[in-house]
Scaffold this motif. Structure first.
Motif, PDB file in Angstrom:
ATOM      1  N   SER A 354     -16.998  -9.457  -1.330  1.00  0.00           N
ATOM      2  CA  SER A 354     -18.464  -9.737  -1.186  1.00  0.00           C
ATOM      3  C   SER A 354     -19.189  -8.315  -1.805  1.00  0.00           C
ATOM      4  N   SER A 356     -22.923  -6.295  -1.591  1.00  0.00           N
ATOM      5  CA  SER A 356     -24.317  -6.295  -0.851  1.00  0.00           C
ATOM      6  C   SER A 356     -25.077  -5.337  -1.802  1.00  0.00           C
ATOM      7  N   THR A 362     -26.185 -10.251   0.941  1.00  0.00           N
ATOM      8  CA  THR A 362     -25.140 -10.187   0.562  1.00  0.00           C
ATOM      9  C   THR A 362     -24.529 -11.526  -0.027  1.00  0.00           C
TER      10      THR A 362
END
Length: 518
Positions: A354, A356, A362
């Motif tokens: 992921s 962000s 995100t």
């Protein structure tokens, strides 16, 4: 920071950690405690396996332990046999183990016989185990061990047995045996055990039970009396007027004959006491020595007391000599070993990822790898027993990955490379002496590199599992390393806006290693 500076720092950290581990490992103290009976028999089983006794699925072991001197299964032999049985069950889990005394219906032709003997030698017990092929009688393997005995042997005590004589009654035998002990005591060469303790041992009963000669049974009787030496006298009649009186003086611990003498006798009971006295002095080596005479004390006539003289000054007392340093017991390194493992990565997969940004959004991505991983795996282990070892490892893996969405995403415009360097500390057990199964954990330094971006290295955690085979000199290991980490990048976009981007991911790598054991 460019890629070359990062690689230089990574190498410095690796070699510094490895040198620190080697210094700590080589200075760890060893064990110098005395071995117990269970530990000694476990080591004997281990030596049998190392020297050729294989642990196959259909192996059948027949165990028997006897007294070395009497060749009988006495009380101490039964205790040692029970401990050896338990050690064999642990060392040979696939084997069928039975006792010779319980093999009522016999054993198969493919069975292996384990013949064991024990000897009481002073404060230690010597145990010998021999693995013999039932069919051919060929010796397969042998192991000799020793352990400290609970029985305390008096180092200066001599057990003088009663005279063995078929032509003497029990009362006559007892009387002349006491005369023999009394004459030996007068020589000043022996410290004898009292006659009542020797009579209580009942040499005739022991000789009948063990079916041994008086000389052979003397060792067993002396061990029961906790003596270190034994004297065995024998009175035999050859003809009607010719008899021989013999005596043998032996050391129990070494089996050495200290002295052995023989004299002729006319078989007359009236002269037997003189022959016994001669036998005692010959055995002790004191025949012909004159006893010390006591000089009478003559009391002189009283003389007038002289004037007192000044007392001389006392001489200074000599300084006591320093005691020698206590002997340093040498450590036993027979069960210790070192293990050097070198490996390469086989696979590398990213479980989740992921990204962000500073605005709080995100995005999760499914990241695919782009080609095979490259790198290496180094590991150093030290075993302080034959069943396990502790180790320190270093992993360095580079894995090209595909840009999950293509184009420019948070400053990543091309396919990046994921760099992972990890330091782990692990424990590995050796089941059955060769099958390796281990686990451990550690920390990792991970970052993303590409031509247009650089994520600062971040510290994460690592878990690992290991499985494989380690023989006497080499081995093959397969390990799985699981990583978790995140990294931050700061960059300025076309609107002169500074963005902070954080990438988080978890990954799994597998390693194939070759181990060298020494």
């Amino acid at each position: 920071m460019n890629r070359k500076k990062l690689q230089f720092k990574t190498r410095c950290l690796f070699f510094g950690s490895l040198m620190l581990f080697l210094v700590i490992g080589l200075t760890l103290p060893g064990s110098a405690s005395a071995e117990s009976m269970d530990d000694a028999l476990a080591r004997a089983v281990y030596l049998l396996k190392q020297r050729g006794l294989s642990d196959t699925a259909d192996i059948e072991l027949v165990l028997e332990v006897v007294n070395y001197d009497s060749k009988k299964l006495d009380r101490e032999a039964r205790i040692i046999q029970g401990a050896a049985f338990s050690a064999l069950q642990s060392g040979f889990p696939n084997a069928k183990i039975i006792l010779q005394s319980e093999a009522v219906v016999g054993v198969s032709s493919r069975a292996t016989v384990l013949k064991g003997t024990y000897q009481q030698r002073g404060g230690t017990v010597l145990v010998s185990l021999q693995a013999i092929n039932q069919t051919t009688g060929q010796l397969i393997a042998k192991a000799d061990v020793e352990y400290e005995s609970d029985v305390q042997i008096a180092s200066d005590m001599v057990a003088v047995l009663n005279i063995q004589a078929s032509n003497l009654s029990k009362s006559q035998n007892r009387i002349f045996s006491k005369i023999f002990r009394s004459e030996l005591t007068k020589t000043g060469k022996m410290n004898l055990i009292a006659s009542e303790y020797v009579d209580a041992a009942d040499a005739d009963k022991i000789q009948e039970e063990y079916q041994c000669s008086r000389d052979e049974c003397g060792t067993i009787i002396a061990q029961q009396l906790n003596a270190s030496q034994v004297v065995t006298p024998i009175y035999e009649q050859v003809t009607e007027s010719l008899c021989y009186l013999t005596a043998s003086w032996k050391d129990i611990a070494t089996g050495r004959t200290i002295n052995e003498v023989s004299i002729k006798h006319d078989c007359q009971l009236e002269t037997l006491d003189a022959a016994v006295e001669e036998l005692a002095c010959k055995l002790a080596g004191t025949c012909g020595q004159q006893p010390q005479l006591i000089t009478p004390v003559v009391v002189p006539e009283p003389e007038p007391e002289p004037l007192p003289e000044p007392e001389p000054e006392p001489l200074p007392e000599p300084e006591p000599e320093p005691l020698p340093p206590p002997p340093v017991e040498e450590d036993d390194y027979s069960d210790r070993f070192s293990l050097l493992t070198i490996g390469i990565p086989l696979s590398y997969s990213i479980s989740s990822a992921s990204i962000s940004n500073s605005e709080g959004s995100t995005d999760d991505y499914d990241v695919e790898t782009d080609g095979s991983p490259s790198g290496y795996y180094l590991h150093w282990g030290i075993g302080y027993s034959k069943t396990a070892y502790w180790g320190l490892g270093w992993t360095s893996v580079t894995q090209p990955v595909k840009n999950p969405v293509g184009g420019n995403i948070y400053g990543i415009s091309d396919n990046p490379e994921l760099h992972t360097n990890a330091l782990d500390f692990d424990w590995t057990g050796l089941i059955g002496g060769s099958f390796a199964l281990g686990f451990g954990g550690g920390i990792n330094w991970s970052n993303v590199l590409c031509d247009t971006c650089f994520f600062e290295p971040a510290v994460g955690v690592q878990f690992l599992g290991r499985i494989g085979f380690i023989g006497d000199g080499f081995g093959v290991l397969y390990s799985i390393h699981s990583y978790a980490a995140n990294s931050t990048m700061s960059f300025t976009d076309s609107n002169d806006t500074t963005n902070n981007v954080t990438a988080s991911w978890t990954a799994t790598a597998s390693m194939l290693s070759v181990a060298i054991k020494f």
